[in-house]
Design a protein around this motif. Structure first.
Motif, PDB file in Angstrom:
ATOM      1  N   LEU A 130       5.958   8.071  -8.631  1.00  0.00           N
ATOM      2  CA  LEU A 130       5.620   6.652  -8.726  1.00  0.00           C
ATOM      3  C   LEU A 130       6.199   5.888  -7.541  1.00  0.00           C
ATOM      4  O   LEU A 130       5.521   5.057  -6.925  1.00  0.00           O
ATOM      5  N   GLY A 131       7.465   6.166  -7.198  1.00  0.00           N
ATOM      6  CA  GLY A 131       8.093   5.471  -6.081  1.00  0.00           C
ATOM      7  C   GLY A 131       7.370   5.726  -4.772  1.00  0.00           C
ATOM      8  O   GLY A 131       7.161   4.806  -3.972  1.00  0.00           O
ATOM      9  N   LEU A 132       6.979   6.978  -4.526  1.00  0.00           N
ATOM     10  CA  LEU A 132       6.258   7.311  -3.294  1.00  0.00           C
ATOM     11  C   LEU A 132       4.938   6.553  -3.213  1.00  0.00           C
ATOM     12  O   LEU A 132       4.602   5.969  -2.170  1.00  0.00           O
ATOM     13  N   LEU A 149      -7.694   6.309  -1.158  1.00  0.00           N
ATOM     14  CA  LEU A 149      -6.956   5.050  -1.134  1.00  0.00           C
ATOM     15  C   LEU A 149      -6.067   4.909   0.093  1.00  0.00           C
ATOM     16  O   LEU A 149      -5.732   3.793   0.497  1.00  0.00           O
ATOM     17  N   ALA A 150      -5.679   6.037   0.675  1.00  0.00           N
ATOM     18  CA  ALA A 150      -4.713   6.016   1.784  1.00  0.00           C
ATOM     19  C   ALA A 150      -5.423   5.778   3.107  1.00  0.00           C
ATOM     20  O   ALA A 150      -5.399   6.620   4.016  1.00  0.00           O
ATOM     21  N   THR A 151      -6.049   4.623   3.238  1.00  0.00           N
ATOM     22  CA  THR A 151      -6.816   4.333   4.451  1.00  0.00           C
ATOM     23  C   THR A 151      -5.924   3.924   5.614  1.00  0.00           C
ATOM     24  O   THR A 151      -6.296   4.098   6.764  1.00  0.00           O
ATOM     25  N   GLY A 152      -4.751   3.380   5.350  1.00  0.00           N
ATOM     26  CA  GLY A 152      -3.888   2.906   6.429  1.00  0.00           C
ATOM     27  C   GLY A 152      -2.500   3.478   6.360  1.00  0.00           C
ATOM     28  O   GLY A 152      -1.516   2.767   6.610  1.00  0.00           O
ATOM     29  N   VAL A 153      -2.379   4.737   6.016  1.00  0.00           N
ATOM     30  CA  VAL A 153      -1.055   5.354   5.884  1.00  0.00           C
ATOM     31  C   VAL A 153      -0.404   5.463   7.256  1.00  0.00           C
ATOM     32  O   VAL A 153      -0.982   6.001   8.191  1.00  0.00           O
ATOM     33  N   GLY A 154       0.805   4.910   7.364  1.00  0.00           N
ATOM     34  CA  GLY A 154       1.527   4.945   8.624  1.00  0.00           C
ATOM     35  C   GLY A 154       2.732   5.860   8.566  1.00  0.00           C
ATOM     36  O   GLY A 154       3.260   6.153   7.485  1.00  0.00           O
ATOM     37  N   THR A 155       3.183   6.290   9.732  1.00  0.00           N
ATOM     38  CA  THR A 155       4.314   7.209   9.801  1.00  0.00           C
ATOM     39  C   THR A 155       5.574   6.603   9.208  1.00  0.00           C
ATOM     40  O   THR A 155       6.327   7.260   8.480  1.00  0.00           O
ATOM     41  N   VAL A 156       5.815   5.320   9.493  1.00  0.00           N
ATOM     42  CA  VAL A 156       7.030   4.663   9.000  1.00  0.00           C
ATOM     43  C   VAL A 156       7.021   4.605   7.481  1.00  0.00           C
ATOM     44  O   VAL A 156       8.023   4.931   6.826  1.00  0.00           O
ATOM     45  N   GLU A 157       5.897   4.193   6.894  1.00  0.00           N
ATOM     46  CA  GLU A 157       5.812   4.082   5.437  1.00  0.00           C
ATOM     47  C   GLU A 157       6.000   5.438   4.774  1.00  0.00           C
ATOM     48  O   GLU A 157       6.717   5.561   3.769  1.00  0.00           O
ATOM     49  N   LEU A 191       9.257   8.892   1.625  1.00  0.00           N
ATOM     50  CA  LEU A 191       9.800  10.207   1.281  1.00  0.00           C
ATOM     51  C   LEU A 191      11.323  10.163   1.175  1.00  0.00           C
ATOM     52  O   LEU A 191      11.909  10.685   0.223  1.00  0.00           O
ATOM     53  N   ALA A 192      11.964   9.528   2.157  1.00  0.00           N
ATOM     54  CA  ALA A 192      13.432   9.481   2.150  1.00  0.00           C
ATOM     55  C   ALA A 192      13.961   8.711   0.950  1.00  0.00           C
ATOM     56  O   ALA A 192      14.888   9.160   0.259  1.00  0.00           O
ATOM     57  N   ILE A 193      13.353   7.560   0.678  1.00  0.00           N
ATOM     58  CA  ILE A 193      13.831   6.714  -0.419  1.00  0.00           C
ATOM     59  C   ILE A 193      13.631   7.382  -1.762  1.00  0.00           C
ATOM     60  O   ILE A 193      14.520   7.405  -2.616  1.00  0.00           O
ATOM     61  N   THR A 194      12.441   7.940  -1.955  1.00  0.00           N
ATOM     62  CA  THR A 194      12.141   8.502  -3.270  1.00  0.00           C
ATOM     63  C   THR A 194      12.904   9.798  -3.535  1.00  0.00           C
ATOM     64  O   THR A 194      13.297  10.064  -4.672  1.00  0.00           O
ATOM     65  N   VAL A 195      13.136  10.601  -2.490  1.00  0.00           N
ATOM     66  CA  VAL A 195      13.952  11.804  -2.680  1.00  0.00           C
ATOM     67  C   VAL A 195      15.372  11.414  -3.071  1.00  0.00           C
ATOM     68  O   VAL A 195      15.974  11.999  -3.983  1.00  0.00           O
ATOM     69  N   ALA A 196      15.912  10.401  -2.382  1.00  0.00           N
ATOM     70  CA  ALA A 196      17.255   9.925  -2.724  1.00  0.00           C
ATOM     71  C   ALA A 196      17.292   9.381  -4.145  1.00  0.00           C
ATOM     72  O   ALA A 196      18.242   9.629  -4.904  1.00  0.00           O
ATOM     73  N   PHE A 252       7.331  -2.100   0.768  1.00  0.00           N
ATOM     74  CA  PHE A 252       8.740  -2.070   0.399  1.00  0.00           C
ATOM     75  C   PHE A 252       9.084  -3.162  -0.613  1.00  0.00           C
ATOM     76  O   PHE A 252       9.995  -2.986  -1.432  1.00  0.00           O
ATOM     77  N   GLY A 253       8.393  -4.291  -0.568  1.00  0.00           N
ATOM     78  CA  GLY A 253       8.630  -5.333  -1.568  1.00  0.00           C
ATOM     79  C   GLY A 253       8.265  -4.862  -2.960  1.00  0.00           C
ATOM     80  O   GLY A 253       9.002  -5.105  -3.925  1.00  0.00           O
ATOM     81  N   TRP A 254       7.156  -4.166  -3.067  1.00  0.00           N
ATOM     82  CA  TRP A 254       6.749  -3.596  -4.352  1.00  0.00           C
ATOM     83  C   TRP A 254       7.792  -2.592  -4.843  1.00  0.00           C
ATOM     84  O   TRP A 254       8.143  -2.577  -6.023  1.00  0.00           O
ATOM     85  N   PHE A 255       8.289  -1.778  -3.904  1.00  0.00           N
ATOM     86  CA  PHE A 255       9.286  -0.792  -4.299  1.00  0.00           C
ATOM     87  C   PHE A 255      10.570  -1.466  -4.772  1.00  0.00           C
ATOM     88  O   PHE A 255      11.224  -0.992  -5.705  1.00  0.00           O
ATOM     89  N   ALA A 256      10.928  -2.590  -4.140  1.00  0.00           N
ATOM     90  CA  ALA A 256      12.132  -3.309  -4.555  1.00  0.00           C
ATOM     91  C   ALA A 256      11.996  -3.793  -5.999  1.00  0.00           C
ATOM     92  O   ALA A 256      12.954  -3.738  -6.782  1.00  0.00           O
TER      93      ALA A 256
END
Length: 437
Positions: free
Chosen positions: A229-231, A189-197, A202-207, A239-243
């Protein structure tokens, strides 16, 4: 050195053999098969037995734990060489478990804090997972994609840590095989995984994980479920989905803690001081997880990916609507059974108050507003579709609570059904809106 730490180190050394898979090619399973045979039939005492033996192994006089671990690795090796599982993922699945256990045991030498133990597992497993994939890539002259490797390693480690919390030490083979198969899915599924995402995810979900555990809003297993789930939501949705997701978790957690002592006296408080476990997290968010995975795969499905976006938001609206209705509405007197409107004691399944219904409507409206503002392509009518799914899902939850909830159909199942209905209603309503426009 403690026997448990020595044993974890021994398992990690055995697991490291997985990085030789590109060199061994179709014989990649052979070293692990040999270890399994030695553990099961040859090594029955002596120094090696002492290194690898778990308490149950000592009683039975056989290294069943090592044999099971090695057989699971051999099975994954066969999948990698004969069926198509990427070799890097085979190595990652073996290493995240082996070195995750080692990291957890290292922490246990100085602390028995369960959160720190899980952090040790996550650190050890993630580092080993990235290193294993990078080593395989180097041996096969493939590009070293650190962002992708990091996402897969961390996702695999979270899966393994979650299963380890839910199962027993002797279930390591199940954990390893499950981790490998799920990594295969995530990789596809991770066909377009980018460094920023990946970095932001990782930072958001660890926090999020640390905050939820520190505030007592989730158990260790519940925290792992939420972080995983958050990751996945950040990487596969955005990020909209995460919000939308964090709106449910944050407001839901606060409502659970709100006037907790009063709820306890009324007999309506969540168990474990309101800390949500894996069952509660997945009961409310399993549909959302399915939606984000289907969205990631929508390019291969005959369904518009936008509908999965609405279904995701509708399931979260239903989850928050129901949570606020029960957690805040339960603080008011004179609840009535939703099916007959007769008065029932507080805490009765299916009992509702008018205040709770108002809070539920507000919860659905909040999620709909976040979706309207942050999810791409959601119009005002689309926001109304999300809110409608939330309200219908809340109502279904109450009806099921009044009619079928019990030992055979528990609260988690009711929550799952309610969020599924919320997702379906929102998606169907959105389909009508999109078709009409």
């Amino acid at each position: 050195m403690q026997p448990t730490l020595r044993r974890a180190g021994g398992f990690a050394l055995v697991g490291t053999v997985a990085v030789a898979a590109p060199v061994l090619e179709r014989a990649a399973f052979a070293p692990f098969a040999a270890v399994a045979l030695l553990a099961a039939f040859v090594i029955t005492d002596g120094p090696l037995f002492d290194v690898f033996a778990r308490p149950a192994d000592r009683r039975e006089g056989r290294l069943n734990g090592l044999a099971g671990f090695a057989l699971a690795a051999a099975g994954l090796a066969i999948l990698a060489t004969e069926i198509g599982l990427p070799v890097g993922l085979f190595a990652a699945a073996v290493l995240v478990l082996a070195y995750g256990n080692l990291g957890k045991r290292l922490v246990a030498e100085t602390s028995d804090n369960p959160f720190l133990g899980v952090a040790g597992f996550a650190a050890g497993g993630s580092a080993a997972g990235v290193g294993g994939q990078a080593a395989v890539a180097s041996l096969t002259s493939s590009p070293v994609l650190l962002a992708r490797f990091a996402f897969l390693a961390v996702a695999g480690t979270l899966v393994a840590a979650l299963f380890r919390e839910m199962l027993f030490e002797r279930d390591d083979p199940v954990v390893m095989l499950s981790t490998g198969l799920l990594l295969w899915l995530f990789d596809g599924l991770a066909t377009g995984v980018g460094t920023v995402e990946v970095a932001a995810g990782l930072a958001i979900t660890v926090a999020l994980g640390y905050t939820s555990y520190a505030l007592g809003t989730a158990s260790v297993a519940g925290m792992l479920s939420g972080v995983l789930l958050g990751l996945l939501v950040v990487v596969f949705g955005g990020f909209g989905w995460f919000a939308v997701l964090i709106t449910f978790f944050a407001i839901g957690a606060l409502s659970t803690k709100f006037r907790y002592d009063d709820k306890k006296r009324r007999g309506i408080a969540e168990e474990n001081e309101g800390a949500r476990g894996t069952g509660n997290v997945l009961g409310n968010a399993a549909v959302a997880l399915a939606c984000v995975l289907c969205f990631a795969a929508s390019g291969s499905l005959p369904i518009d990916g936008t509908l999965f976006q609405y279904a995701f938001a509708g399931s979260m609206a239903a989850a928050l609507s129901d949570t606020l209705s029960s957690e805040l509405g339960g603080l008011y007197d004179n609840p009535r059974l939703i099916t007959t409107l007769e008065r029932v004691p507080p805490g009765t399944d299916g009992g509702v108050t008018w205040q709770g219904e108002v809070f539920g409507l507000a919860g659905a409206a909040v999620v709909a507003s976040v979706a309207l503002g942050l999810l791409p392509g959601v119009s005002t009518l689309g926001g109304a579709a999300v809110a409608a799914g939330g309200v219908v899902g809340m109502t279904v939850d109450s009806v099921l609570g009044a009619t079928v909830e019990g030992p055979g159909f528990g609260n988690e199942a009711v929550n799952f059904a309610a969020t599924l209905v919320g997702a379906a209603v929102s998606a169907l309503a959105a389909l009508v809106v999109l078709t009409a426009s």
